[in-house]
Design a protein around this motif. Structure first.
Motif, PDB file in Angstrom:
ATOM      1  N   MET A  41      39.166  -6.958  11.546  1.00  0.00           N
ATOM      2  CA  MET A  41      38.310  -8.075  11.143  1.00  0.00           C
ATOM      3  C   MET A  41      38.376  -9.178  12.211  1.00  0.00           C
ATOM      4  O   MET A  41      39.425  -9.434  12.771  1.00  0.00           O
ATOM      5  CB  MET A  41      38.830  -8.635   9.820  1.00  0.00           C
ATOM      6  CG  MET A  41      37.918  -9.642   9.210  1.00  0.00           C
ATOM      7  SD  MET A  41      38.599 -10.161   7.619  1.00  0.00           S
ATOM      8  CE  MET A  41      38.020 -11.822   7.586  1.00  0.00           C
ATOM      9  N   GLU A  55      37.917 -13.116  13.250  1.00  0.00           N
ATOM     10  CA  GLU A  55      37.799 -14.487  12.728  1.00  0.00           C
ATOM     11  C   GLU A  55      36.807 -15.246  13.588  1.00  0.00           C
ATOM     12  O   GLU A  55      36.556 -14.889  14.735  1.00  0.00           O
ATOM     13  CB  GLU A  55      39.159 -15.177  12.794  1.00  0.00           C
ATOM     14  CG  GLU A  55      40.271 -14.456  12.082  1.00  0.00           C
ATOM     15  CD  GLU A  55      40.047 -14.366  10.584  1.00  0.00           C
ATOM     16  OE1 GLU A  55      39.373 -15.259  10.032  1.00  0.00           O
ATOM     17  OE2 GLU A  55      40.527 -13.393   9.976  1.00  0.00           O
ATOM     18  N   GLY A  83      44.348  -6.995  13.932  1.00  0.00           N
ATOM     19  CA  GLY A  83      43.063  -7.614  13.576  1.00  0.00           C
ATOM     20  C   GLY A  83      42.937  -8.977  14.208  1.00  0.00           C
ATOM     21  O   GLY A  83      42.414  -9.911  13.604  1.00  0.00           O
ATOM     22  N   GLY A  84      43.429  -9.103  15.432  1.00  0.00           N
ATOM     23  CA  GLY A  84      43.638 -10.437  15.996  1.00  0.00           C
ATOM     24  C   GLY A  84      42.565 -10.958  16.918  1.00  0.00           C
ATOM     25  O   GLY A  84      42.863 -11.777  17.777  1.00  0.00           O
ATOM     26  N   ASP A  85      41.317 -10.505  16.792  1.00  0.00           N
ATOM     27  CA  ASP A  85      40.268 -11.072  17.641  1.00  0.00           C
ATOM     28  C   ASP A  85      39.718 -12.346  17.007  1.00  0.00           C
ATOM     29  O   ASP A  85      39.494 -12.397  15.799  1.00  0.00           O
ATOM     30  CB  ASP A  85      39.120 -10.074  17.811  1.00  0.00           C
ATOM     31  CG  ASP A  85      39.508  -8.927  18.735  1.00  0.00           C
ATOM     32  OD1 ASP A  85      40.655  -8.959  19.233  1.00  0.00           O
ATOM     33  OD2 ASP A  85      38.690  -8.025  18.944  1.00  0.00           O
ATOM     34  N   ILE A  86      39.519 -13.359  17.834  1.00  0.00           N
ATOM     35  CA  ILE A  86      38.922 -14.599  17.328  1.00  0.00           C
ATOM     36  C   ILE A  86      37.686 -14.896  18.165  1.00  0.00           C
ATOM     37  O   ILE A  86      37.783 -15.029  19.398  1.00  0.00           O
ATOM     38  CB  ILE A  86      39.885 -15.804  17.444  1.00  0.00           C
ATOM     39  CG1 ILE A  86      41.231 -15.468  16.819  1.00  0.00           C
ATOM     40  CG2 ILE A  86      39.288 -17.041  16.793  1.00  0.00           C
ATOM     41  CD1 ILE A  86      42.258 -16.581  16.937  1.00  0.00           C
ATOM     42  N   SER A 143      48.897  -9.770  10.038  1.00  0.00           N
ATOM     43  CA  SER A 143      47.607  -9.757  10.732  1.00  0.00           C
ATOM     44  C   SER A 143      47.142 -11.201  10.884  1.00  0.00           C
ATOM     45  O   SER A 143      47.606 -12.099  10.168  1.00  0.00           O
ATOM     46  CB  SER A 143      46.584  -8.958   9.927  1.00  0.00           C
ATOM     47  OG  SER A 143      46.287  -9.677   8.741  1.00  0.00           O
ATOM     48  N   LEU A 144      46.207 -11.403  11.781  1.00  0.00           N
ATOM     49  CA  LEU A 144      45.694 -12.763  11.981  1.00  0.00           C
ATOM     50  C   LEU A 144      45.033 -13.260  10.698  1.00  0.00           C
ATOM     51  O   LEU A 144      45.242 -14.404  10.271  1.00  0.00           O
ATOM     52  CB  LEU A 144      44.685 -12.752  13.135  1.00  0.00           C
ATOM     53  CG  LEU A 144      44.150 -14.114  13.521  1.00  0.00           C
ATOM     54  CD1 LEU A 144      45.259 -14.997  14.044  1.00  0.00           C
ATOM     55  CD2 LEU A 144      43.061 -13.976  14.570  1.00  0.00           C
ATOM     56  N   ASP A 145      44.273 -12.360  10.088  1.00  0.00           N
ATOM     57  CA  ASP A 145      43.615 -12.713   8.840  1.00  0.00           C
ATOM     58  C   ASP A 145      44.657 -13.119   7.792  1.00  0.00           C
ATOM     59  O   ASP A 145      44.510 -14.125   7.090  1.00  0.00           O
ATOM     60  CB  ASP A 145      42.807 -11.491   8.369  1.00  0.00           C
ATOM     61  CG  ASP A 145      42.081 -11.771   7.087  1.00  0.00           C
ATOM     62  OD1 ASP A 145      41.518 -12.865   6.979  1.00  0.00           O
ATOM     63  OD2 ASP A 145      42.099 -10.899   6.193  1.00  0.00           O
ATOM     64  N   LEU A 201      45.951 -16.571   8.402  1.00  0.00           N
ATOM     65  CA  LEU A 201      44.987 -17.628   8.073  1.00  0.00           C
ATOM     66  C   LEU A 201      44.851 -17.792   6.564  1.00  0.00           C
ATOM     67  O   LEU A 201      44.821 -18.908   6.041  1.00  0.00           O
ATOM     68  CB  LEU A 201      43.625 -17.320   8.715  1.00  0.00           C
ATOM     69  CG  LEU A 201      43.640 -17.341  10.257  1.00  0.00           C
ATOM     70  CD1 LEU A 201      42.308 -16.865  10.822  1.00  0.00           C
ATOM     71  CD2 LEU A 201      43.964 -18.734  10.784  1.00  0.00           C
TER      72      LEU A 201
END
Ligand code: FAD
Lengths: 434, 300
Positions: free
Chosen positions: A1, A3, A150-153, B198-200, B203
């Motif tokens: 995913m 962000e 999932g670390g794309d921003i 995870s980044l999500d 956040l």
């Protein structure tokens, strides 16, 4: 995913936090990425912060920032192996509001600044490294990739405040070739001493601090030393030319140990227990190493853009980083407002830097790094000056005193300094610092 | 059927402190608040338990509001409920266990770390098990969640929640446990590593709700102490040392002449090396009967 934010700022140092703060206040969604577990955990500097940049942006900083001591004594010192000569300046005006310089510890200071950005609405994400830029098919920056799953921003603008290594600016093709002579290595020890002992040794009142900048004392390697007082520690360190260091095949900690045992330094630091040792690169070359400051979708600020001012008697990076970060934040907000985040749309950044002290100081002092790190400045002149002063103050009765000019001429010859070089360097120093 | 609930307990402490070399005064570094590797491992086991048997993960900590940032890191990796029991962190372990226990009464397995970075008493898991009136398996050094379901004979609401674990005992000994009932478990940090959020997750966790309950230490019943005496283990009878001279007797007493485990450097191919290792282990009595150097010949 993936962000999505209006802006992603990489690095929660002074440049990054200021950029994030400015953008959040402008109502933009901004993600502030920091690879360390908390802002400042990875950062190392000498110890003095000049806060004028903060007056307007965070007017209550004097009461709220985690300041160790307010600098009221500034000593510029020249060292040879056995001698020292100092200009020792004190000002009681610097000990009262609005103050001039302050010592602060980076874990505390950077955490405080980042928390101000968070209060304004920035999203701080720690323990997360930006591993690269996301680029579209035309090579424009569209975000960053991080080391989290999932670390794309994705972001309208990326502001690279990732410090001296400037990996993101390099990936974006904003930097030209790398030259090791553009960097120095800073090494530093923090020594624990009781507050009253610090005040006694440095002749300070409680809350007051001292800032010593030293030319020489680096074992013949181009660079200098520093000594700053914190509340209950003293920071002592060296700044060393990378090329000189590698040629000398000496360990930096060995040079630091020698510096600490110099007769002029030892009494100030003796008995202090080492509570921290660290090393960090410094971008020293100013304008000569500055990358292009904007690309499509990307701005570069702070040390990543070579904005640290290292000009001999001045080593200022934090204020330059904060000012450039704030300017980058404003320019990005403006570009987003206009819907044009191309390099052209982001040119407001350079304009802002031209209009404030950041580029003006770098322009004015553009010859300083070269001059200060030159062999004569580093070795011959300190020796010459110290010998001359020693000669002047050595009483040789019954021989009568010699004239100072005659002595100066004699010492110049002994130090092997040609009049031509002296004149050239004098002219160059005049042009640099006038 | 009731969904199982797994819990992990975290002690959030300053991970670094500075010690004044003159006075010995300890100043904790307030920026370094976090949990020990073993507490992290406890949450990972709770998350894996939930992945294995379904159900949620409740992450619990006791302390002030400043622990909440650390608690959110748990939400970032998948804890479904966050709970903070508000109490002074310097309470003794039995008080904390008493304050926390009512909030874990519905948990099937409660995972704890076996030590906190501030070197607390390490007694919290045992007190908690006592408060909850359930079994305890402390000092786990290995966990196999993916074994066959449930040990024979397990029943009731715990049916199916069975797995094996290896536990550390004194003197370097080990105990293999079959866990099939509600229990408090404490694990070493080396048993596993907490997954990376995870980044999500990070956040979303910023806004994860944290339930706060005021901790009460209840009434304390001091244990009755019959007597206090120094630790004097019973003497062991051993053979008298053999040898005509004092020197020889000392040598025999200290085992200096025995074929020891002195290191030897040998270069062998992998197969020969395996045989040599098994032989050495066998001769030192480290291998169970039936598995010795001779059997090494059967190696593929
Ligand atoms: C020995 C020494 C002494 C100094 N003394 C002084 C002094 O007394 N006064 C002064 O004003 N200046 C001094 N400086 C200079 C000053 O430290 C720097 O100019 C200043 O810190 C630059 O700020 P910055 O925000 O650009 O970069 P930094 O402070 O380096 O911050 C960069 C941040 O980015 C983070 N980061 C890097 N890469 C990534 C990534 N990929 N993903 C996520 N995060 C990342 C880092 O962890 C860091 O927090 C000194 C420097 C040194 C080395």
């Amino acid at each position: 995913m993936t962000e999505r934010f209006d802006v992603v700022v990489v690095g929660a140092g002074p440049a990054g936090s200021m950029a994030a703060l400015t953008l959040a206040r402008a109502g933009r969604s901004v993600c502030l990425l920091e690879r360390g577990p908390f802002p400042g955990s990875k950062n190392l500097y000498g110890g003095v912060i000049y806060g004028r940049v903060l007056d307007e942006i965070l007017p209550r900083w004097i009461d709220e920032a985690p300041i160790e001591r307010w600098v009221t004594r500034r000593v510029t010192m020249v060292l040879t192996e056995t001698q020292s000569l100092a200009v020792d300046f004190r000002s009681s005006a610097w000990g009262a509001k609005p103050y001039n310089g302050a010592t602060a510890l980076r874990p505390e200071f950077d955490s405080w600044l980042a928390s101000e950005a968070e209060k304004a609405g920035a999203v701080l994400v720690c323990s997360t490294t930006a591993t690269g830029l996301l680029l579209d098919e035309r090579g424009r920056t569209t975000g960053v990739r991080t080391d989290r799953p999932g670390g794309d921003i994705e972001a309208g603008v990326v502001i690279a405040c990732d410090g001296v290594n400037a990996f993101l600016a390099k990936q974006a093709g904003l930097t030209s070739t790398e030259d090791p002579s553009h960097y120095t290595l800073g090494v530093k020890e923090v020594l624990a001493l009781a507050p009253d002992e610090i005040e006694r040794r440095f002749g300070l009142e409680p809350g007051e601090g001292a800032d010593f900048e030293v030319i020489g004392g680096t074992g013949g390697i181009a660079g200098g030393g520093f000594l700053y007082t914190n509340r209950e520690t003293v920071s002592v360190g060296l700044v060393l030319s990378i090329e000189g260091l590698s040629r000398s095949e000496t360990r930096p900690e060995q040079l630091l140990a020698e510096f600490k045992s110099h007769p002029a330094i030892r009494p100030l630091v003796a008995g202090g227990d080492v509570v921290e040792y660290g090393a960090h690169l410094i971008p020293e070359a100013g304008l000569a190493m500055m990358p292009r400051l904007a690309g499509d979708g990307i701005l570069v600020a702070g040390d990543a853009a070579g904005m640290c001012l290292a000009a001999g008697i001045w080593l200022e990076g934090v204020n330059f980083a904060m000012a450039s970060g704030a300017a980058a934040g404003e320019a990005a907000a403006e570009a987003l407002e206009r819907g044009d985040t191309s390099a052209g749309g982001l040119r407001g950044y350079r304009k802002r830097l031209e209009a404030n002290f950041v580029l003006a100081d770098h322009r004015r002092l553009k010859r300083a790094p070269h001059l200060v790190l030159s062999d004569r400045m580093q070795h011959q002149y300190p020796q010459l000056v110290c010998n001359l002063v020693e000669e002047i103050f050595t009483v040789r009765n019954p021989s009568p005193k010699q004239g100072i000019v005659a002595q100066a001429r004699q010492e110049r010859r002994k130090a092997g300094v040609r009049l031509r070089d002296l004149a050239r360097d004098g002219w160059s120093a005049w042009r640099t610092f006038r | 059927m009731r969904r199982p609930l797994f819990a992990a307990c975290w002690k959030v402490v300053e991970l670094r402190s500075s010690i004044d070399p003159l006075t010995g005064e300890v100043t904790p570094d307030h920026l370094s608040l976090g949990v020990s590797r073993s507490d992290e491992a406890a949450l990972e086991w709770a998350l894996r338990s939930a992945a294995r048997w379904g159900g949620g993960v409740r992450l619990v900590t006791a302390g002030s509001a400043k622990t909440e940032a650390a608690l959110r890191q748990g939400a970032a990796v998948g804890a479904t409920e966050l709970l903070r029991v508000d109490l002074p962190i310097d309470w003794p372990s039995d008080w904390i266990a008493r304050a926390v226990a009512p909030h874990l009464a519905d948990a099937d397995l409660v995972w704890c770390g076996d030590m906190s970075t501030d070197r607390g008493s390490g007694a919290f898991p045992a007190y908690l098990a006592a408060e909850l009136g359930i079994s305890q398996a402390l000092g786990l050094i290995g966990v196999e969640l993916n074994g066959p379901d449930g040990p024979a004979g397990s029943d009731g609401p715990d049916k199916g929640l069975g797995f094996e674990a290896l536990r550390r005992l004194d003197g370097g000994r080990r105990e293999r446990l079959s866990i099939g009932a509600r229990a408090v478990l404490s694990c070493e940090g080396a048993t596993t590593r907490l997954r990376r959020a995870s980044l999500d997750g990070v956040l979303v966790a910023r806004d994860a709700p944290i339930a706060v309950r005021v901790g009460s230490r209840g009434t304390t019943v001091a244990p009755a102490v019959a007597s206090i005496a120094p630790f004097r283990p019973r003497a062991r009878v051993v053979e008298p040392p053999a040898g005509p001279t004092a020197r020889e007797r000392i040598r025999s007493l200290t085992g200096a002449d025995a074929a020891g485990r002195t290191a030897r450097a040998i270069t062998l191919n992998p197969r020969e090396a395996a045989v040599a290792i098994l032989e050495a282990l066998g001769s030192w009595g480290e291998l169970p009967a039936g598995l010795s150097g001779e059997r090494a010949g059967d190696l593929p």
